[in-house]
Design a protein around this motif. Structure first.
Motif, PDB file in Angstrom:
ATOM      1  N   UNK A 152       0.894  -1.453   0.066  1.00 23.26           N
ATOM      2  CA  UNK A 152      -0.091   0.070  -0.084  1.00 23.26           C
ATOM      3  C   UNK A 152       0.940   1.316  -0.049  1.00 23.26           C
ATOM      4  N   UNK A 153       0.523   2.242  -0.793  1.00 24.69           N
ATOM      5  CA  UNK A 153       1.366   3.586  -0.662  1.00 24.69           C
ATOM      6  C   UNK A 153       0.746   4.496   0.182  1.00 24.69           C
ATOM      7  N   UNK A 154       1.622   5.134   0.927  1.00 29.84           N
ATOM      8  CA  UNK A 154       1.296   5.834   2.190  1.00 29.84           C
ATOM      9  C   UNK A 154       1.803   7.548   1.889  1.00 29.84           C
ATOM     10  N   UNK A 155       1.165   8.198   1.920  1.00 22.73           N
ATOM     11  CA  UNK A 155       1.874   9.762   1.884  1.00 22.73           C
ATOM     12  C   UNK A 155       2.319  10.270   3.060  1.00 22.73           C
ATOM     13  N   UNK A 156       3.716  10.434   3.270  1.00 22.49           N
ATOM     14  CA  UNK A 156       4.280  10.878   4.519  1.00 22.49           C
ATOM     15  C   UNK A 156       4.370  12.507   4.230  1.00 22.49           C
ATOM     16  N   UNK A 157       3.652  13.183   4.814  1.00 22.39           N
ATOM     17  CA  UNK A 157       3.447  14.656   4.885  1.00 22.39           C
ATOM     18  C   UNK A 157       4.555  15.386   5.715  1.00 22.39           C
ATOM     19  N   UNK A 158       4.572  14.683   6.997  1.00 18.94           N
ATOM     20  CA  UNK A 158       5.177  15.371   7.935  1.00 18.94           C
ATOM     21  C   UNK A 158       6.625  14.689   8.002  1.00 18.94           C
ATOM     22  N   UNK A 159       7.944  15.286   7.970  1.00 23.66           N
ATOM     23  CA  UNK A 159       9.147  14.642   7.861  1.00 23.66           C
ATOM     24  C   UNK A 159       9.743  14.955   9.045  1.00 23.66           C
ATOM     25  N   UNK A 160      10.567  13.889   9.507  1.00 21.61           N
ATOM     26  CA  UNK A 160      11.096  13.672  11.011  1.00 21.61           C
ATOM     27  C   UNK A 160      12.419  14.599  10.827  1.00 21.61           C
ATOM     28  N   UNK A 161      12.388  15.446  11.998  1.00 20.65           N
ATOM     29  CA  UNK A 161      13.330  16.558  12.133  1.00 20.65           C
ATOM     30  C   UNK A 161      13.801  16.344  13.572  1.00 20.65           C
ATOM     31  N   UNK A 162      14.922  17.162  13.766  1.00 25.10           N
ATOM     32  CA  UNK A 162      15.500  17.656  15.092  1.00 25.10           C
ATOM     33  C   UNK A 162      15.295  19.083  15.478  1.00 25.10           C
ATOM     34  N   UNK A 163      14.750  19.468  16.561  1.00 25.83           N
ATOM     35  CA  UNK A 163      14.721  20.799  16.965  1.00 25.83           C
ATOM     36  C   UNK A 163      15.978  20.681  17.960  1.00 25.83           C
ATOM     37  N   UNK A 164      17.028  21.634  17.845  1.00 25.62           N
ATOM     38  CA  UNK A 164      18.188  21.948  18.743  1.00 25.62           C
ATOM     39  C   UNK A 164      17.876  23.423  19.318  1.00 25.62           C
ATOM     40  N   UNK A 165      17.823  23.437  20.543  1.00 27.66           N
ATOM     41  CA  UNK A 165      17.883  24.885  21.206  1.00 27.66           C
ATOM     42  C   UNK A 165      19.075  24.866  22.084  1.00 27.66           C
ATOM     43  N   UNK A 166      19.578  26.264  21.932  1.00 22.49           N
ATOM     44  CA  UNK A 166      20.721  26.436  22.483  1.00 22.49           C
ATOM     45  C   UNK A 166      20.783  28.003  23.054  1.00 22.49           C
ATOM     46  N   UNK A 167      21.025  28.315  24.117  1.00 22.23           N
ATOM     47  CA  UNK A 167      20.972  29.539  24.656  1.00 22.23           C
ATOM     48  C   UNK A 167      22.526  29.972  24.731  1.00 22.23           C
ATOM     49  N   UNK A 168      22.708  31.066  24.123  1.00 19.14           N
ATOM     50  CA  UNK A 168      24.363  31.692  24.102  1.00 19.14           C
ATOM     51  C   UNK A 168      24.274  33.195  24.317  1.00 19.14           C
ATOM     52  N   UNK A 169      25.408  33.669  24.837  1.00 13.36           N
ATOM     53  CA  UNK A 169      25.708  34.956  25.088  1.00 13.36           C
ATOM     54  C   UNK A 169      25.415  35.879  23.790  1.00 13.36           C
ATOM     55  N   UNK A 170      25.075  36.995  23.752  1.00  8.51           N
ATOM     56  CA  UNK A 170      24.826  37.792  22.798  1.00  8.51           C
ATOM     57  C   UNK A 170      26.189  38.076  21.674  1.00  8.51           C
ATOM     58  N   UNK A 171      27.214  37.896  22.279  1.00  3.99           N
ATOM     59  CA  UNK A 171      28.322  37.806  21.255  1.00  3.99           C
ATOM     60  C   UNK A 171      28.656  36.434  20.442  1.00  3.99           C
ATOM     61  N   UNK A 172      28.045  35.841  20.840  1.00  2.00           N
ATOM     62  CA  UNK A 172      28.576  34.219  20.346  1.00  2.00           C
ATOM     63  C   UNK A 172      27.230  34.043  19.044  1.00  2.00           C
ATOM     64  N   UNK A 173      26.277  34.838  18.974  1.00  2.00           N
ATOM     65  CA  UNK A 173      25.189  34.516  18.305  1.00  2.00           C
ATOM     66  C   UNK A 173      25.654  34.200  16.725  1.00  2.00           C
ATOM     67  N   UNK A 174      26.352  35.224  16.304  1.00  2.00           N
ATOM     68  CA  UNK A 174      26.797  34.938  14.627  1.00  2.00           C
ATOM     69  C   UNK A 174      27.750  33.712  14.518  1.00  2.00           C
ATOM     70  N   UNK A 175      28.461  33.495  15.613  1.00  2.00           N
ATOM     71  CA  UNK A 175      29.544  32.567  15.290  1.00  2.00           C
ATOM     72  C   UNK A 175      28.837  31.133  15.392  1.00  2.00           C
ATOM     73  N   UNK A 176      27.815  31.106  16.161  1.00  2.00           N
ATOM     74  CA  UNK A 176      26.918  29.814  16.495  1.00  2.00           C
ATOM     75  C   UNK A 176      26.148  29.577  15.418  1.00  2.00           C
ATOM     76  N   UNK A 177      25.415  30.813  14.953  1.00  2.00           N
ATOM     77  CA  UNK A 177      24.471  30.311  13.558  1.00  2.00           C
ATOM     78  C   UNK A 177      25.447  29.772  12.445  1.00  2.00           C
TER      79      UNK A 177
END
Length: 112
Positions: free
Chosen positions: A49-74
């Motif tokens: 049987x053919x199934x439509x997979x509409x929602x793809x598995x992903x990971x949500x990564x959350x990190x809190x950093x100092x403001x001066x590290x944002x650009x390098x972390x991104x």
């Protein structure tokens, strides 16, 4: 302080973790999530049987950093998670008002 939320492909987690570790960013929260965007899912065949997979598995990564590290972390997350194909994910940046370490009651950047 800023909260960086990255939605990435699951197999890229180790590369992202290592890239952030090199910047001396150690704490992160990882959540298994499902979603869709421009990738729009795909179809799979299971027991004939053919199934439509509409929602793809992903990971949500959350990190809190100092403001001066944002650009390098991104930049580190982008370089580690990018495959150049549709569905690589997104990065969101939000302000963090305060952080408190429960064990010691440290506040602000000392709590990170």
């Amino acid at each position: 302080m800023k909260l960086i939320t990255a939605i990435i492909k699951p197999f890229k987690l180790d590369a992202v973790r290592e890239a952030l570790h090199e910047l001396d960013i150690h704490g992160m929260t990882v959540t298994e999530v499902k979603g869709y965007g421009r990738q729009k899912g795909h179809t799979e065949i299971y027991r004939g049987a053919e199934y439509a997979i509409e929602f793809m598995p992903k990971l949500k990564v959350e990190v809190v950093v100092k403001a001066d590290l944002v650009e390098s972390a991104v930049e580190a997350i982008i370089n580690a998670a990018q495959t150049g194909k549709i569905g690589d994910g997104k990065i969101f940046i939000s302000p963090v008002e305060d952080a408190i370490r429960i064990r010691t009651a440290e506040k602000g950047e000392e709590a990170l």
